[in-house]
Design an enzyme around this catalytic site. Structure first.
Site, PDB file in Angstrom:
ATOM      1  N   SER A   1      -2.016  -7.461   2.672  1.00 61.24           N
ATOM      2  CA  SER A   1      -2.618  -8.554   1.905  1.00 61.24           C
ATOM      3  C   SER A   1      -3.204  -9.614   2.850  1.00 61.24           C
ATOM      4  O   SER A   1      -2.881  -9.654   4.037  1.00 61.24           O
ATOM      5  CB  SER A   1      -1.551  -9.197   1.017  1.00 61.24           C
TER       6      SER A   1
HETATM    7  C1  SAM Z   1      -0.661  -5.009  -1.373  1.00 63.17           C
HETATM    8  S1  SAM Z   1       0.277  -3.712  -0.707  1.00 63.17           S
HETATM    9  C2  SAM Z   1       1.645  -4.520   0.072  1.00 63.17           C
HETATM   10  C3  SAM Z   1       1.296  -5.360   1.245  1.00 63.17           C
HETATM   11  C4  SAM Z   1       2.489  -5.764   2.054  1.00 63.17           C
HETATM   12  N1  SAM Z   1       3.132  -6.910   1.490  1.00 63.17           N
HETATM   13  C5  SAM Z   1       2.108  -6.033   3.485  1.00 63.17           C
HETATM   14  O1  SAM Z   1       2.490  -7.079   4.019  1.00 63.17           O
HETATM   15  O2  SAM Z   1       1.435  -5.183   4.084  1.00 63.17           O
HETATM   16  C6  SAM Z   1       1.107  -3.033  -2.123  1.00 63.17           C
HETATM   17  C7  SAM Z   1       1.993  -1.858  -1.779  1.00 63.17           C
HETATM   18  O3  SAM Z   1       2.747  -1.519  -2.949  1.00 63.17           O
HETATM   19  C8  SAM Z   1       2.958  -0.118  -2.904  1.00 63.17           C
HETATM   20  N2  SAM Z   1       3.410   0.309  -4.229  1.00 63.17           N
HETATM   21  C9  SAM Z   1       2.687   0.499  -5.357  1.00 63.17           C
HETATM   22  N3  SAM Z   1       3.485   0.865  -6.370  1.00 63.17           N
HETATM   23  C10 SAM Z   1       4.750   0.936  -5.874  1.00 63.17           C
HETATM   24  C11 SAM Z   1       6.023   1.241  -6.432  1.00 63.17           C
HETATM   25  N4  SAM Z   1       6.165   1.588  -7.719  1.00 63.17           N
HETATM   26  N5  SAM Z   1       7.112   1.185  -5.623  1.00 63.17           N
HETATM   27  C12 SAM Z   1       6.987   0.837  -4.307  1.00 63.17           C
HETATM   28  N6  SAM Z   1       5.807   0.543  -3.732  1.00 63.17           N
HETATM   29  C13 SAM Z   1       4.710   0.569  -4.503  1.00 63.17           C
HETATM   30  C14 SAM Z   1       1.614   0.416  -2.450  1.00 63.17           C
HETATM   31  O4  SAM Z   1       1.699   1.745  -1.985  1.00 63.17           O
HETATM   32  C15 SAM Z   1       1.262  -0.603  -1.367  1.00 63.17           C
HETATM   33  O5  SAM Z   1       1.752  -0.188  -0.118  1.00 63.17           O
END
Ligand code: SAM
Length: 232
Positions: free
Chosen positions: A78
């Site tokens: 993000s």
């Molecule tokens: C915006 S990114 C996270 C960014 C993170 N905070 C960083 O600092 O890099 C959102 C993440 O949520 C994961 N995601 C989506 N659905 C999910 C779920 N049900 N359980 C765990 N992770 C999930 C995606 O694969 C992705 O890696």
């Protein structure tokens, strides 16, 4: 990542000193813009080298206000301002037991580890195996060996370590997954982007003996939650 421009991939040219200066400038910018007010969060943002959590072809863009692509399906790190935007209303602080849903690059996880300190605990769940392996390596390389990392559907939470003082969902959901609300301690807070009437709102829940208080903080734009509570 719909709606966000992605800069073109290129070989990295910046050195450690360039990044250190950009990190400091970014923290000052976040303070001026009113995103960053809490000392502990500022210290964490100055300490954790964001560039170490970004694939080489996007590393030079580490401190730009754009999400950058990660290995895996639709995963992104993000924008820098997202972290105080989530962690300040959440009131993430030393000693907290913190659950993150969506490990991504591991950067937000490392920040949280710094903020909760040695008396706290950080648990993070990632659904995408490629993204999980990328983040795990980043965290190990950066010297974080005491974070509980779990590959799986974070919508189901991580009951083994519950209840949590704070929970952060880093992907947008239609409804906040009920298991996560259950795994939140009374007195605890949860923050998540929620899809409502065609926009995503950043929603803060506060749980108490009297029930759940809900507050919208602002509009945001995140990748969608996958898994049992993904819904789309
Ligand atoms: C915006 S990114 C996270 C960014 C993170 N905070 C960083 O600092 O890099 C959102 C993440 O949520 C994961 N995601 C989506 N659905 C999910 C779920 N049900 N359980 C765990 N992770 C999930 C995606 O694969 C992705 O890696």
């Amino acid at each position: 990542m719909r709606g966000w421009p992605v800069p073109p991939p290129k070989n990295p040219t910046k050195n450690k000193e360039d990044f250190r200066r950009e990190r400091e400038e970014k923290a000052n910018w976040l303070i001026k813009q009113g995103y960053l007010k809490v000392g502990r969060i500022k210290e964490a943002m100055l300490k954790v080298a964001r560039e170490d959590f970004i694939p080489p072809l996007y590393r030079d863009y580490a401190y730009l206000e754009v999400p950058l692509p990660l290995p895996g399906k639709e995963a992104t790190i993000s924008c820098p301002h997202s972290y105080p935007l989530f962690y300040e209303p959440l009131g993430l602080d030393k000693g907290h037991k913190f659950l993150e849903v969506g490990l991504g690059s591991g950067y937000g996880t490392a920040l949280a580890r710094e903020i909760v300190g040695p008396d706290g605990l950080v648990v993070s769940v990632e659904i995408d195996p490629l993204t999980f392996d990328f983040a795990k390596k980043n965290l190990e390389n950066a010297g974080y060996h005491d974070i509980v990392l779990e590959k799986g559907d974070g919508g189901l939470g991580y009951p083994r370590m519950s209840p949590y003082d704070r929970i952060c969902i880093t992907a947008a959901c239609i409804d906040i997954p009920p298991p996560l609300v259950e795994q939140l301690r009374s007195g605890g807070r949860l923050i998540s982007p929620v899809l409502e009437q065609g926009v995503q709102n950043l929603v803060l829940l506060e749980k108490s003996e009297e029930g759940i208080k809900r507050r919208v903080i602002c509009e945001v734009l995140y990748v969608l939650l996958r898994g049992t509570y993904g819904g789309l």
